[in-house]
Design a protein around this motif. Structure first.
Motif, mmCIF file in Angstrom:
data_model
loop_
_atom_site.group_PDB
_atom_site.id
_atom_site.type_symbol
_atom_site.label_atom_id
_atom_site.label_comp_id
_atom_site.label_asym_id
_atom_site.label_seq_id
_atom_site.Cartn_x
_atom_site.Cartn_y
_atom_site.Cartn_z
ATOM 1 N N PRO A 31 66.083 -92.655 34.980
ATOM 2 C CA PRO A 31 67.201 -91.852 35.470
ATOM 3 C C PRO A 31 68.149 -91.438 34.353
ATOM 4 C CG PRO A 31 67.548 -94.155 36.005
ATOM 5 C CD PRO A 31 66.164 -94.063 35.432
ATOM 6 N N ASP A 32 68.707 -90.263 34.498
ATOM 7 C CA ASP A 32 69.713 -89.772 33.548
ATOM 8 C C ASP A 32 71.087 -90.067 34.139
ATOM 9 O OD1 ASP A 32 71.180 -88.546 31.637
ATOM 10 O OD2 ASP A 32 70.518 -86.504 32.074
ATOM 11 N N ASP A 33 71.456 -91.344 34.107
ATOM 12 C CA ASP A 33 72.693 -91.802 34.746
ATOM 13 C C ASP A 33 73.739 -92.081 33.668
ATOM 14 O OD1 ASP A 33 74.693 -92.870 36.260
ATOM 15 O OD2 ASP A 33 73.584 -94.649 36.917
ATOM 16 N N PRO A 34 74.857 -91.321 33.649
ATOM 17 C CA PRO A 34 75.885 -91.571 32.622
ATOM 18 C C PRO A 34 76.564 -92.926 32.776
ATOM 19 C CG PRO A 34 76.643 -89.963 34.249
ATOM 20 C CD PRO A 34 75.200 -90.188 34.529
ATOM 21 N N GLY A 35 76.368 -93.576 33.934
ATOM 22 C CA GLY A 35 76.995 -94.885 34.141
ATOM 23 C C GLY A 35 76.191 -96.044 33.593
ATOM 24 N N THR A 36 75.002 -95.786 33.046
ATOM 25 C CA THR A 36 74.185 -96.861 32.491
ATOM 26 C C THR A 36 74.827 -97.401 31.209
ATOM 27 O OG1 THR A 36 72.175 -95.846 33.383
ATOM 28 C CG2 THR A 36 71.902 -97.483 31.634
ATOM 29 N N VAL A 37 74.998 -98.720 31.152
ATOM 30 C CA VAL A 37 75.642 -99.337 29.983
ATOM 31 C C VAL A 37 74.736 -100.426 29.425
ATOM 32 C CG1 VAL A 37 77.986 -98.831 30.753
ATOM 33 C CG2 VAL A 37 76.905 -100.979 31.437
ATOM 34 N N VAL A 38 74.959 -100.728 28.138
ATOM 35 C CA VAL A 38 74.197 -101.746 27.426
ATOM 36 C C VAL A 38 75.163 -102.825 26.944
ATOM 37 C CG1 VAL A 38 72.781 -102.204 25.389
ATOM 38 C CG2 VAL A 38 72.419 -100.118 26.715
ATOM 39 N N HIS A 39 74.828 -104.086 27.208
ATOM 40 C CA HIS A 39 75.670 -105.194 26.773
ATOM 41 C C HIS A 39 75.196 -105.804 25.462
ATOM 42 C CE1 HIS A 39 78.265 -105.485 30.321
ATOM 43 N NE2 HIS A 39 77.203 -105.190 31.037
ATOM 44 N N TRP A 40 73.956 -105.622 25.131
ATOM 45 C CA TRP A 40 73.434 -106.110 23.864
ATOM 46 C C TRP A 40 72.043 -105.532 23.640
ATOM 47 C CZ3 TRP A 40 75.103 -111.326 26.049
ATOM 48 C CH2 TRP A 40 74.465 -111.561 27.275
ATOM 49 N N ALA A 41 71.510 -105.681 22.431
ATOM 50 C CA ALA A 41 70.159 -105.228 22.092
ATOM 51 C C ALA A 41 69.319 -106.440 21.735
ATOM 52 C CB ALA A 41 70.201 -104.240 20.936
ATOM 53 N N HIS A 42 68.048 -106.439 22.206
ATOM 54 C CA HIS A 42 67.177 -107.589 21.985
ATOM 55 C C HIS A 42 65.759 -107.096 21.747
ATOM 56 C CE1 HIS A 42 65.409 -111.531 22.352
ATOM 57 N NE2 HIS A 42 64.655 -111.161 23.373
ATOM 58 N N ALA A 43 65.124 -107.566 20.685
ATOM 59 C CA ALA A 43 63.750 -107.198 20.361
ATOM 60 C C ALA A 43 62.813 -108.315 20.797
ATOM 61 C CB ALA A 43 63.598 -106.941 18.863
ATOM 62 N N SER A 44 61.741 -107.944 21.478
ATOM 63 C CA SER A 44 60.774 -108.942 21.949
ATOM 64 C C SER A 44 59.399 -108.282 22.086
ATOM 65 C CB SER A 44 61.205 -109.525 23.292
ATOM 66 O OG SER A 44 60.205 -110.378 23.826
ATOM 67 N N GLU A 45 58.360 -109.020 21.695
ATOM 68 C CA GLU A 45 56.988 -108.562 21.867
ATOM 69 C C GLU A 45 56.238 -109.446 22.864
ATOM 70 O OE1 GLU A 45 55.990 -105.813 20.838
ATOM 71 O OE2 GLU A 45 57.563 -105.331 19.392
ATOM 72 N N MET A 46 56.989 -110.096 23.738
ATOM 73 C CA MET A 46 56.372 -110.932 24.757
ATOM 74 C C MET A 46 55.807 -110.046 25.859
ATOM 75 S SD MET A 46 56.898 -113.937 23.533
ATOM 76 C CE MET A 46 56.396 -114.937 24.926
ATOM 77 N N ALA A 47 54.631 -110.421 26.364
ATOM 78 C CA ALA A 47 54.041 -109.667 27.471
ATOM 79 C C ALA A 47 54.868 -109.808 28.738
ATOM 80 C CB ALA A 47 52.600 -110.143 27.713
ATOM 81 N N ASP A 48 55.547 -110.959 28.887
ATOM 82 C CA ASP A 48 56.463 -111.164 30.016
ATOM 83 C C ASP A 48 57.813 -111.581 29.453
ATOM 84 O OD1 ASP A 48 57.773 -111.631 32.351
ATOM 85 O OD2 ASP A 48 56.669 -113.456 32.867
ATOM 86 N N PRO A 49 58.720 -110.628 29.218
ATOM 87 C CA PRO A 49 60.011 -110.970 28.597
ATOM 88 C C PRO A 49 61.023 -111.568 29.565
ATOM 89 C CG PRO A 49 59.926 -108.621 29.026
ATOM 90 C CD PRO A 49 58.586 -109.178 29.450
#
Length: 528
Positions: A31-49
């Protein structure tokens, strides 16, 4: 209540990340929702994060976990687990594993409503995370600046002659909504801002009942009475059985439960908040705003603190009494008629000087008055003068040198002011933290005042026209003829003291080394 996992830092709009040209991120699904916010960034290569996410993350992956030949089922399970964990968006990095975002991943994100961002090869995941924290820092700085400016404007409004309405006006402007001060009976004493619809306005009035003080019967003043009426009626019989011999219709007093100091609610998309003011008196600040932005609670809390002080002064009458006393003095009323308004008949005058070379500012002067238990403070140059009730003890205070007068009735306050000044001068010279003016009967009490005054004027006539000589002689005699201490007390050079004392001896035609002469001069100086 907010999600306990959400960090206290302000969130970053996803649109702000997409707008960063240095990142080159591109939304390709979701969705192109302007209300979407991010609280932090996290990198993971787990198949089930899922087990490793807290919610609100921009999850970054280069697709290392994707098995060869993975189909739609794998990507559907992967995306559904991210959504279930509360992930805000997924960023897929191109190269070195994948040259393009897998089409099945795009379809899965579109189906589950998860924003999918394409991260170009030149953009590192650490660069994306750094950008998130930079935007958070900018948002936090903007929030602090907004709160600071609001605090300053509210404090300025509180200093106006009629402060309640200006404070409400500033609060309503800062939150973009409506502010109202409720009386203990829920009457609207003052309002400011855009008035909400009647339904929302009534909901705010009802919300204020939650933060009002408890009554003697143990229930809040009509707090949520409507919502509890049915439950109370249904449990009345059981309650009567539990307390013992309660007759039908009988009301038994119970231990009051403390009311909360704040309460909030949302009605028709409008955020409502209530803040209890002046503990025990029932004043409440109500706020209605179309949206809840960072810093609103802090700004409203500052306004509530100021209104608590203002309504507290109105309730106690202290501020009114002090103002009335000042007006009466300016209009010619004698001090003895004004003193009862200040709360006592006998007072001490305290002169205080900060240690070192600092000049006292209004804040430190007010703090000194509070430490001595008096709001009657007058900072005059390098010295602070405080009028302290006689029943309050005056003890040494770190960082200050104090001179204290004897307890005096209003007609004798000018004499007490002189006593405090002399005590402070002696304290400075002897480096004592506090000195008090002696209150024992003196020789002057044995001589009729009229005769003593006439003798003093006659004896000191040769130096009466030179206040510097008189002050120097008085200080020098009070310090037992010490040149150095007198110089310190008068802030002059010791040679200046010697010259002035020699001049006094010549004009008075007296031997100042004679103790009888010194005693007679001291007797005369005490009468001036």
């Amino acid at each position: 209540m907010p999600d306990p996992m959400v960090p206290p830092t302000p969130p970053v709009p996803l649109e702000a990340l997409l707008a960063r040209a240095d990142l080159g991120l591109r939304r390709i699904a979701g969705p192109d929702d302007p209300g979407t916010v991010v609280h932090w960034a996290h990198a993971s290569e787990m198949a089930d994060p899922y087990p490793y996410l807290l919610g609100g993350e921009l999850l970054l992956s280069a697709g290392v976990h994707i098995p060869e030949g993975a189909g739609a089922g794998y990507f559907d399970a992967y995306v559904s687990r991210i959504v279930a964990a509360g992930g805000a968006a997924l960023g897929f990095g191109l190269a070195p594993v994948h040259d393009a975002v897998p089409g099945a991943l795009v379809e899965a994100c579109e189906m589950h409503g998860l924003p999918l961002l394409e991260v170009p090869p030149r953009t590192t995941f650490s660069g994306v995370a750094r950008a998130v924290w930079q935007l958070m820092a900018q948002a936090r700085l903007a929030e602090l600046r907004r709160v600071t400016e609001a605090q300053q404007s509210l404090a300025t409004a509180a200093a106006r002659p009629d402060p309640v309405r200006p404070v409400l006006h500033q609060l309503a402007q800062r939150i973009g909504g409506w502010a109202v001060l409720f009386a203990p009976d829920t009457t609207e004493l003052a309002t400011s801002g855009t008035t909400p619809p009647p339904e929302t306005r009534q909901a705010l009035t009802t919300l204020t009942k939650v933060v009002r003080p408890p009554t003697a019967t143990g229930s809040h003043t009509d707090a949520a009475a409507g919502s509890r009426a049915d439950a109370a009626a249904g449990s009345r019989a059981a309650g009567a059985a539990r307390v013992g011999a309660a007759a039908p219709g009988e009301r038994r007093p119970v231990t009051p439960t403390p009311a909360p100091t704040t309460a909030s609610d949302t009605v028709n998309g409008t955020h409502l908040a209530a803040y209890a003011l002046t503990p025990g008196h029932g004043y409440v600040l109500g706020v209605a705003s179309p949206q809840r932005t960072p810093g609103d609670h802090t700004i409203a809390s500052v306004a509530a603190a100021l209104l608590t002080l203002l309504t507290g002064q109105q309730q106690s009458g202290t501020g009114t009494a002090h103002s009335s006393a000042l007006v009466r003095l300016l209009l010619g009323s004698p001090p003895e008629d004004v003193a009862p308004l200040l709360g006592g008949e006998r007072w001490r005058v305290v002169h205080a000087e900060p240690d070192g070379q600092a000049t006292p500012d209004p804040v430190s002067a007010a703090a000194l008055g509070a430490a001595l238990g008096s709001a009657l403070v007058d900072p005059t140059g390098e010295v602070v003068r405080i009028l302290v009730p006689a029943d309050r003890p005056v003890e040494p205070l770190p960082g200050w040198t104090l001179g204290v007068s004897t307890a005096a009735a209003p007609p004798d306050w000018p004499d007490a002011d002189t006593q405090a000044a002399r005590a402070l001068a002696r304290a400075r010279a002897t480096r004592a933290p506090l000195l008090r003016h002696g209150d024992r009967p003196a020789l002057t009490d044995l001589v009729p005042p009229h005769d003593a005054d006439a003798h003093a004027r006659s004896l000191l006539a040769p130096i009466a026209a030179a206040p510097a000589l008189t002050d120097t002689l008085r200080t020098w005699l009070s310090l037992h003829g010490s040149w150095d201490r007198t110089a310190v007390a008068l802030s002059v050079h010791r040679n200046t003291v010697r010259q002035r004392i020699a001049r006094c001896a010549a004009l008075l035609e007296a031997d100042l080394d004679d103790p009888d002469v010194r005693m007679e001069l001291w007797f005369a100086l005490r009468r001036t």
